[in-house]
Design a protein around this motif. Structure first.
Motif, PDB file in Angstrom:
ATOM      1  N   ALA A  58      -5.249   8.240  -1.398  1.00  0.00           N
ATOM      2  CA  ALA A  58      -3.824   7.593  -0.649  1.00  0.00           C
ATOM      3  C   ALA A  58      -2.635   7.831  -1.559  1.00  0.00           C
ATOM      4  N   GLY A  59      -1.504   8.182  -0.767  1.00  0.00           N
ATOM      5  CA  GLY A  59      -0.246   8.436  -1.502  1.00  0.00           C
ATOM      6  C   GLY A  59       0.641   7.026  -1.586  1.00  0.00           C
ATOM      7  N   TRP A  60       1.777   7.334  -1.882  1.00  0.00           N
ATOM      8  CA  TRP A  60       2.741   6.200  -2.021  1.00  0.00           C
ATOM      9  C   TRP A  60       3.065   5.528  -0.811  1.00  0.00           C
ATOM     10  N   PRO A  61       3.379   6.317   0.293  1.00  0.00           N
ATOM     11  CA  PRO A  61       3.411   5.548   1.528  1.00  0.00           C
ATOM     12  C   PRO A  61       2.402   4.532   2.066  1.00  0.00           C
ATOM     13  N   GLY A  62       1.086   4.837   1.734  1.00  0.00           N
ATOM     14  CA  GLY A  62       0.074   4.033   2.171  1.00  0.00           C
ATOM     15  C   GLY A  62       0.051   2.912   1.397  1.00  0.00           C
ATOM     16  N   ALA A  63       0.327   2.934  -0.037  1.00  0.00           N
ATOM     17  CA  ALA A  63       0.501   1.844  -1.190  1.00  0.00           C
ATOM     18  C   ALA A  63       1.556   0.950  -0.462  1.00  0.00           C
ATOM     19  N   VAL A  64       2.643   1.422  -0.190  1.00  0.00           N
ATOM     20  CA  VAL A  64       3.851   0.633   0.035  1.00  0.00           C
ATOM     21  C   VAL A  64       3.426   0.025   1.449  1.00  0.00           C
ATOM     22  N   THR A  65       2.815   0.395   2.434  1.00  0.00           N
ATOM     23  CA  THR A  65       2.655  -0.198   3.665  1.00  0.00           C
ATOM     24  C   THR A  65       1.584  -1.243   3.377  1.00  0.00           C
ATOM     25  N   ALA A  66       0.519  -1.260   2.464  1.00  0.00           N
ATOM     26  CA  ALA A  66      -0.369  -2.028   2.120  1.00  0.00           C
ATOM     27  C   ALA A  66       0.328  -3.282   1.429  1.00  0.00           C
ATOM     28  N   LEU A  67       1.310  -2.993   0.380  1.00  0.00           N
ATOM     29  CA  LEU A  67       1.855  -3.986  -0.217  1.00  0.00           C
ATOM     30  C   LEU A  67       2.890  -4.857   0.962  1.00  0.00           C
ATOM     31  N   ALA A  68       3.289  -4.117   1.847  1.00  0.00           N
ATOM     32  CA  ALA A  68       4.141  -4.848   2.904  1.00  0.00           C
ATOM     33  C   ALA A  68       3.373  -5.615   3.725  1.00  0.00           C
ATOM     34  N   ALA A  69       2.163  -5.213   4.117  1.00  0.00           N
ATOM     35  CA  ALA A  69       1.261  -5.994   4.962  1.00  0.00           C
ATOM     36  C   ALA A  69       0.632  -7.309   4.204  1.00  0.00           C
ATOM     37  N   LEU A  70       0.648  -6.903   2.852  1.00  0.00           N
ATOM     38  CA  LEU A  70      -0.011  -8.257   2.160  1.00  0.00           C
ATOM     39  C   LEU A  70       1.188  -9.293   2.112  1.00  0.00           C
ATOM     40  N   GLY A  71       2.266  -8.737   1.666  1.00  0.00           N
ATOM     41  CA  GLY A  71       3.542  -9.623   1.790  1.00  0.00           C
ATOM     42  C   GLY A  71       3.815 -10.345   3.114  1.00  0.00           C
TER      43      GLY A  71
END
Length: 98
Positions: free
Chosen positions: A51-64
């Protein structure tokens, strides 16, 4: 245009001092020869794409967003519970007054 050499601003006109000893040059770096990558047959699981940065940022946004939703719902529940408790207490007071 003048071709006369102008004195340097830091020149005092006195005879120059001998130059300072310079530092020893850095040793040359040794480069290792590249080793060929051999396939490893002992690994049973296949190589999966990482997984790259876009996936990590999307996951953090969803958790937020989930956290904000959870806190908001908790606040609504607390407000409704406090309102229910207040109405219950008010009903008890009116029963006593009657």
């Amino acid at each position: 245009m003048s071709f006369v050499r102008k004195p340097r601003p830091y020149s005092s006109g006195l005879p120059g001092t001998p130059p300072l000893p310079s530092a020893a040059p850095a040793p040359a770096r040794r480069v290792r020869p590249a080793r060929p990558r051999l396939p490893r047959p002992d690994l049973s699981r296949p190589d999966l794409p990482r997984a790259g940065w876009p996936g990590a940022v999307t996951a953090l946004a969803a958790l937020g967003a989930l956290l904000v939703l959870l806190v908001g719902l908790s606040g609504l529940w607390n407000s409704a519970a406090r309102d229910w408790q207040f109405r219950s207490a008010a009903a008890g007071v009116t029963d006593v007054v009657r």
